[in-house]
Design a protein around this motif. Structure first.
Motif, short mmCIF file in Angstrom:
data_model
loop_
_atom_site.label_atom_id
_atom_site.label_comp_id
_atom_site.label_asym_id
_atom_site.label_seq_id
_atom_site.Cartn_x
_atom_site.Cartn_y
_atom_site.Cartn_z
N GLU A 172 0.85 -1.18 0.00
CA GLU A 172 0.00 0.00 0.00
C GLU A 172 0.89 1.23 0.00
OE1 GLU A 172 -3.32 -0.35 -0.23
OE2 GLU A 172 -2.84 -2.50 -0.28
N VAL A 232 -7.17 -3.12 4.58
CA VAL A 232 -6.88 -4.13 3.54
C VAL A 232 -7.28 -5.51 4.07
CG1 VAL A 232 -5.04 -2.95 2.29
CG2 VAL A 232 -4.51 -4.24 4.38
N TYR A 249 0.40 -0.47 7.46
CA TYR A 249 1.29 0.18 6.48
C TYR A 249 1.49 1.63 6.87
CZ TYR A 249 0.44 -3.77 3.33
OH TYR A 249 0.36 -5.00 2.76
#
Ligand SMILES: Nc1ncnc2c1ncn2[C@@H]1O[C@H](COP(=O)(O)OP(=O)(O)O)[C@@H](O)[C@H]1O
Ligand SMILES: [Mg+2]
Lengths: 344, 227
Positions: A117, A156, A168
């Motif tokens: 990401e 996600v 992330y």
């Protein structure tokens, strides 16, 4: 092999017992294998979901990604040479939510890449499992090593590392938090064979997974259980057919006396073994797949059709070996034994 | 003409240190289509010579000729083939396959002997042989539901369904009462005469001897008199 079927029909209870044992052992094997797989997914989905390729870490890191520091010049060169490559780092840590509740996460940061990401500074993208902990898009999260705040930008699917949800973050934020300038790892996708890069050691995806200590220990013990069960089921086959054969020595002797070939008797035993195993497997496959569908939420259970088919084939093979080994006595039966034994 | 000859057949059993010579040189000559009865005291070696002749165990010495061929030189597989196609066996107990019906036992025997027949022909053949032994009304019965005499009749039909040249019978009437025994002996005699089967039969019952063409007496591993 009508005769094989006739015997099954006439001695139903014996064969039902054998079938049930195969069913139970194979079901247990499928379930444990599903758990092994589920746990491995839970442990390292982040890595497992990556395309096949090569990981590189610092030669001096002792195969521990945590200790690895990739030289910045090397990194620039590799990223220039391989346009899909990425440099990344993973660190276990915590974020605190609005209520100051601590959530353990695996911070992941990388250079620009489709595999990860992309997050701006002060932003954070989380594994969806944190949704259940009450974190929503737009929430503010903090970390005691980070001077600023993170704003949750999105979630996600199924990105886990070391049983923790992945978070992330931007590379600059990461560098500040962990006071490093270098990344730990380089990943070059679609590379079957490792390049030799000065000062770096290469790992295939699988080899890299094995460097994660909890991962290899966990998988090793679960796979041990799976293979023990497979071996035990082979032995059960052997013992069971052995006992049935012992009871039938008289019958085998008489059949041999009238000229029945030994191979015919083996074929009879094999057809019975295969038939019983297949029926038992149909039930255990159906039940384990059903379990996969209805497994309680949060239970790491992941059983693919492929794994099931592979294990089923192994069961048939091992049953075949077990039955055949026990059938060696059929070969040894002397026709006379039966005649002298009296009524079969 | 002799189809089956036994020359100086010896058999020694070894039990650990002890060696026991059970057959000390037996000679027999069996003529086509005739019944030879083997009599003698228990332990004289009757079953031993019968099973050696039938290819169920090897001799320690001597020669056996069947149909002009020396059986003592044959491989296990060659002997098995002969047992399947040319020999028929009747034992003291019927030794039927417990999970097959009367008809299925006989069909299996036809398969084993390699007779090339269609399913329908096989069934007809079975029907025919069962009529001969008077068991056609029980063709769908399992052995467990048959009486001793009925079982032995089925065993006889199993022994002859593939039209063997030789029939070996070891006390085929031992498990039957006197009336049944005579019926079964009559049956064996009729069948072997109609089908020209050469028969070697062990018996210890005096009553059975009139049904034989020859009587051979054994004592301590040797033939006393007869053929
Ligand atoms: N497999 C064997 N091992 C050792 N001794 C045997 C074996 N078979 C038969 N015998 C011995 O050989 C002798 C003859 O046995 P058998 O041929 O059965 O006699 P019969 O049928 O005339 O009663 C007996 O003393 C018996 O104990
Ligand atoms: Mg005897």
């Amino acid at each position: 092999m009508k005769i094989a079927w006739k015997e099954i029909k006439k001695s139903k209870s014996r064969f039902i017992i054998l079938g049930s044992i195969v069913f139970l052992v194979s079901l247990l094997t499928f379930i444990i294998s599903g758990l092994a797989n589920g746990l491995s997914q839970d442990n390292a989905a982040l890595i497992k979901d990556m395309p096949e390729g090569q990981f590189y870490m610092d030669e001096d890191a002792d195969e521990t990604y945590n200790l690895s520091k990739i030289n910045e010049d090397t990194q620039d060169k590799v990223l220039k040479d391989n346009k899909d490559a990425a440099a990344l780092s993973i660190q276990m840590g915590f974020v605190n939510d609005a209520d100051d509740k601590q959530q353990s996460v695996a911070f992941v940061t990388s250079t620009d890449s489709d595999l990860f990401e992309s997050v701006g500074e002060g932003e954070i993208i989380l594994d969806e499992s944190l949704k259940e902990k009450g974190i929503k898009v737009g929430d503010t999260l903090t970390n005691n090593q980070f001077s600023d705040d993170f704003t949750v930008k999105g979630f996600v699917d199924q990105k886990k590392f070391s049983h923790s949800p992945v978070a992330y973050i931007n590379m600059e934020n990461y560098k500040e938090m962990y006071r490093v300038n270098e990344m730990q790892l380089l990943f070059v996708p679609d590379q079957d064979k490792a390049q030799t890069i000065d000062g770096l050691q290469a790992f295939s995806n699988k080899d890299f997974l094995d460097t994660i200590p909890s991962y290899s220990a966990e998988q090793l013990s679960l796979n041990m259980i799976v293979w023990f069960l497979v071996v035990i089921s082979g032995m059960l086959f052997g013992i069971f057919f052995y006992m049935m054969n012992v009871q039938k020595i008289g019958l085998y002797g008489i059949l041999k006396a009238v000229g029945v070939k030994t191979s015919y008797l083996f074929k009879m035993m094999w057809s019975q073994m295969i038939l019983i195993t297949l029926i038992a497997l149909v039930f255990s496959v159906a039940l384990s797949q059903g379990f996969a569908m209805f497994a309680p939420e949060g239970m790491p259970f992941h059983l693919t059709i492929e794994t099931t088919v592979q294990l089923s084939v192994v069961f048939v093979i091992i049953g075949f070996i077990g039955a055949t080994l026990s059938g060696i006595q059929i070969k040894k039966v002397e026709p006379l034994q039966a005649i002298q034994q009296g009524e079969v | 003409m002799s189809v089956f000859t036994v020359d100086e057949v010896k058999k020694t059993f070894t039990n650990g240190e002890v060696q026991e010579q059970v057959l000390k040189g037996v000679n027999l000559s069996l003529k086509q289509g005739e019944i030879t009865a083997l009599v003698g005291a228990s332990g004289s070696g009757k079953s031993t010579i019968l099973t050696i002749a039938a290819g169920l165990q090897p001799a320690s010495g001597g020669v056996i000729h069947f149909d002009g061929k020396n059986m003592t030189n044959m491989s296990q597989e060659e002997i098995r083939k002969i047992r399947a196609t040319e020999f028929g066996f009747i034992f003291q107990s019927s030794h039927l396959v417990p999970f097959l019906t009367v008809e299925e036992q006989l069909v299996l025997m036809l398969d084993v002997s390699g007779t090339k027949m269609k399913k329908k022909e096989q069934k007809e053949e079975v029907e025919k042989i069962l009529k001969l032994v008077g068991m056609d009304h029980r063709k769908d019965a399992y052995p467990a539901s048959l009486s001793g005499g009925e079982k032995q009749r089925v065993a006889i039909s199993r022994a002859i369904i593939h039209k063997p040249k030789m029939l070996f019978a070891d006390e085929p009437t031992a498990s039957l009462d006197s009336k049944r025994s005579k019926e079964v002996m009559m049956l064996i005699r009729d069948l072997t005469k109609t089908l020209h089967i050469t028969t070697l039969m062990v018996t210890h019952e005096e009553e059975m001897l009139p049904y034989a063409d020859h009587v051979v007496t054994m004592k301590d591993g040797l033939i006393l008199e007869g053929a």
